[in-house]
Write a protein that holds these residues in place. Structure first.
Motif, PDB file in Angstrom:
ATOM      1  N   ASP A 105     -17.528   7.754 -66.933  1.00 39.32           N
ATOM      2  CA  ASP A 105     -16.658   6.730 -66.347  1.00 39.32           C
ATOM      3  C   ASP A 105     -15.308   6.731 -67.061  1.00 39.32           C
ATOM      4  N   THR A 106     -14.303   6.244 -66.363  1.00 40.41           N
ATOM      5  CA  THR A 106     -13.000   5.996 -66.989  1.00 40.41           C
ATOM      6  C   THR A 106     -12.726   4.498 -66.875  1.00 40.41           C
ATOM      7  N   ALA A 107     -11.605   4.074 -67.386  1.00 39.31           N
ATOM      8  CA  ALA A 107     -11.255   2.655 -67.310  1.00 39.31           C
ATOM      9  C   ALA A 107     -11.043   2.200 -65.869  1.00 39.31           C
ATOM     10  N   THR A 108     -10.721   3.157 -64.984  1.00 37.36           N
ATOM     11  CA  THR A 108     -10.382   2.773 -63.606  1.00 37.36           C
ATOM     12  C   THR A 108     -11.406   3.186 -62.555  1.00 37.36           C
ATOM     13  N   ARG A 109     -12.406   3.999 -62.926  1.00 36.58           N
ATOM     14  CA  ARG A 109     -13.376   4.386 -61.900  1.00 36.58           C
ATOM     15  C   ARG A 109     -14.723   4.768 -62.503  1.00 36.58           C
ATOM     16  N   THR A 110     -15.748   4.580 -61.698  1.00 36.54           N
ATOM     17  CA  THR A 110     -17.107   4.964 -62.077  1.00 36.54           C
ATOM     18  C   THR A 110     -17.294   6.439 -61.775  1.00 36.54           C
ATOM     19  N   ALA A 111     -17.850   7.162 -62.716  1.00 38.51           N
ATOM     20  CA  ALA A 111     -18.097   8.596 -62.511  1.00 38.51           C
ATOM     21  C   ALA A 111     -19.093   8.801 -61.368  1.00 38.51           C
ATOM     22  N   PRO A 112     -18.898   9.853 -60.558  1.00 38.52           N
ATOM     23  CA  PRO A 112     -19.829  10.123 -59.459  1.00 38.52           C
ATOM     24  C   PRO A 112     -21.293  10.167 -59.913  1.00 38.52           C
ATOM     25  N   ARG A 113     -21.555  10.757 -61.075  1.00 38.14           N
ATOM     26  CA  ARG A 113     -22.915  10.834 -61.604  1.00 38.14           C
ATOM     27  C   ARG A 113     -23.521   9.433 -61.701  1.00 38.14           C
ATOM     28  N   ASN A 114     -22.762   8.496 -62.232  1.00 38.11           N
ATOM     29  CA  ASN A 114     -23.282   7.143 -62.415  1.00 38.11           C
ATOM     30  C   ASN A 114     -23.428   6.405 -61.096  1.00 38.11           C
ATOM     31  N   THR A 115     -22.574   6.695 -60.146  1.00 39.29           N
ATOM     32  CA  THR A 115     -22.700   6.110 -58.812  1.00 39.29           C
ATOM     33  C   THR A 115     -23.997   6.582 -58.160  1.00 39.29           C
ATOM     34  N   VAL A 116     -24.266   7.884 -58.247  1.00 38.67           N
ATOM     35  CA  VAL A 116     -25.488   8.443 -57.657  1.00 38.67           C
ATOM     36  C   VAL A 116     -26.724   7.865 -58.341  1.00 38.67           C
ATOM     37  N   MET A 117     -26.671   7.743 -59.667  1.00 37.43           N
ATOM     38  CA  MET A 117     -27.828   7.251 -60.408  1.00 37.43           C
ATOM     39  C   MET A 117     -28.136   5.784 -60.135  1.00 37.43           C
ATOM     40  N   LYS A 118     -27.185   5.017 -59.628  1.00 42.81           N
ATOM     41  CA  LYS A 118     -27.444   3.616 -59.280  1.00 42.81           C
ATOM     42  C   LYS A 118     -28.396   3.518 -58.105  1.00 42.81           C
ATOM     43  N   GLY A 119     -28.384   4.537 -57.245  1.00 46.19           N
ATOM     44  CA  GLY A 119     -29.224   4.513 -56.061  1.00 46.19           C
ATOM     45  C   GLY A 119     -28.605   3.668 -54.959  1.00 46.19           C
ATOM     46  N   TYR A 120     -29.288   3.609 -53.863  1.00 45.08           N
ATOM     47  CA  TYR A 120     -28.829   2.874 -52.686  1.00 45.08           C
ATOM     48  C   TYR A 120     -30.007   2.112 -52.124  1.00 45.08           C
ATOM     49  N   GLY A 121     -30.081   0.831 -52.456  1.00 44.48           N
ATOM     50  CA  GLY A 121     -31.210   0.040 -51.980  1.00 44.48           C
ATOM     51  C   GLY A 121     -32.514   0.588 -52.514  1.00 44.48           C
ATOM     52  N   ARG A 122     -33.409   0.967 -51.620  1.00 41.19           N
ATOM     53  CA  ARG A 122     -34.713   1.504 -52.027  1.00 41.19           C
ATOM     54  C   ARG A 122     -34.691   3.015 -52.233  1.00 41.19           C
ATOM     55  N   ILE A 123     -33.533   3.642 -52.133  1.00 46.49           N
ATOM     56  CA  ILE A 123     -33.417   5.089 -52.301  1.00 46.49           C
ATOM     57  C   ILE A 123     -32.903   5.387 -53.706  1.00 46.49           C
ATOM     58  N   SER A 124     -33.615   6.247 -54.422  1.00 40.25           N
ATOM     59  CA  SER A 124     -33.219   6.662 -55.764  1.00 40.25           C
ATOM     60  C   SER A 124     -33.117   8.181 -55.810  1.00 40.25           C
ATOM     61  N   PHE A 125     -32.188   8.676 -56.597  1.00 39.99           N
ATOM     62  CA  PHE A 125     -31.980  10.114 -56.727  1.00 39.99           C
ATOM     63  C   PHE A 125     -32.291  10.561 -58.143  1.00 39.99           C
ATOM     64  N   GLY A 126     -33.027  11.638 -58.256  1.00 42.02           N
ATOM     65  CA  GLY A 126     -33.299  12.243 -59.554  1.00 42.02           C
ATOM     66  C   GLY A 126     -33.130  13.742 -59.430  1.00 42.02           C
ATOM     67  N   HIS A 127     -32.262  14.315 -60.240  1.00 43.07           N
ATOM     68  CA  HIS A 127     -31.997  15.740 -60.135  1.00 43.07           C
ATOM     69  C   HIS A 127     -31.460  16.256 -61.465  1.00 43.07           C
ATOM     70  N   ALA A 128     -31.768  17.481 -61.811  1.00 43.88           N
ATOM     71  CA  ALA A 128     -31.320  18.055 -63.078  1.00 43.88           C
ATOM     72  C   ALA A 128     -29.806  18.007 -63.241  1.00 43.88           C
ATOM     73  N   GLU A 129     -29.077  18.168 -62.156  1.00 45.37           N
ATOM     74  CA  GLU A 129     -27.621  18.197 -62.255  1.00 45.37           C
ATOM     75  C   GLU A 129     -27.037  16.875 -62.747  1.00 45.37           C
ATOM     76  N   LEU A 130     -27.790  15.788 -62.623  1.00 46.61           N
ATOM     77  CA  LEU A 130     -27.306  14.518 -63.137  1.00 46.61           C
ATOM     78  C   LEU A 130     -27.246  14.514 -64.660  1.00 46.61           C
ATOM     79  N   GLU A 131     -27.966  15.435 -65.290  1.00 51.01           N
ATOM     80  CA  GLU A 131     -27.924  15.601 -66.741  1.00 51.01           C
ATOM     81  C   GLU A 131     -26.940  16.686 -67.149  1.00 51.01           C
ATOM     82  N   GLY A 132     -26.632  17.585 -66.247  1.00 55.20           N
ATOM     83  CA  GLY A 132     -25.727  18.688 -66.567  1.00 55.20           C
ATOM     84  C   GLY A 132     -26.437  19.950 -66.999  1.00 55.20           C
ATOM     85  N   PHE A 133     -27.765  19.935 -67.003  1.00 53.68           N
ATOM     86  CA  PHE A 133     -28.543  21.112 -67.384  1.00 53.68           C
ATOM     87  C   PHE A 133     -29.519  21.412 -66.266  1.00 53.68           C
ATOM     88  N   GLN A 134     -29.373  22.545 -65.605  1.00 52.89           N
ATOM     89  CA  GLN A 134     -30.190  22.869 -64.448  1.00 52.89           C
ATOM     90  C   GLN A 134     -31.477  23.578 -64.862  1.00 52.89           C
TER      91      GLN A 134
END
Length: 87
Positions: free
Chosen positions: A38-67
């Motif tokens: 994250d920066t002072a002005t925006r949430t990093a895409p990784r953190n946006t994805v990790m928040k999920g959307y309602g009952r949908i959650s995402f888990g993937h190696a790329e969220l850690e940066g190591f595939q």
């Protein structure tokens, strides 16, 4: 290959000239600068994805940066826990 194709006349020494193995089991993210933090002005895409959307959650190696398996398992566990809380 021999077990699969022997009945059709397949002979490995005669029929195989070379083997090419491509390991690409899934699509993957090629994160650009700003994807992970994250920066002072925006949430990093990784953190946006990790928040999920309602009952949908995402888990993937790329969220850690190591595939590889370890981060994939960690993210899968996190996403499962998140989904159970939101279920």
């Amino acid at each position: 290959m021999n077990r699969l194709f022997a009945a059709t006349g397949f002979v490995p020494k005669k029929d195989i000239r070379g083997i090419i193995l491509n390991r690409w089991g899934h699509a993957f993210v090629t994160p650009q600068p700003g994807f992970f933090f994250d920066t002072a002005t925006r949430t990093a895409p990784r953190n946006t994805v990790m928040k999920g959307y309602g009952r949908i959650s995402f888990g993937h190696a790329e969220l850690e940066g190591f595939q590889h398996w370890g981060p994939a398992a960690d993210q899968g566990r996190r996403a499962m826990t998140q989904a159970l809380k939101n279920g």
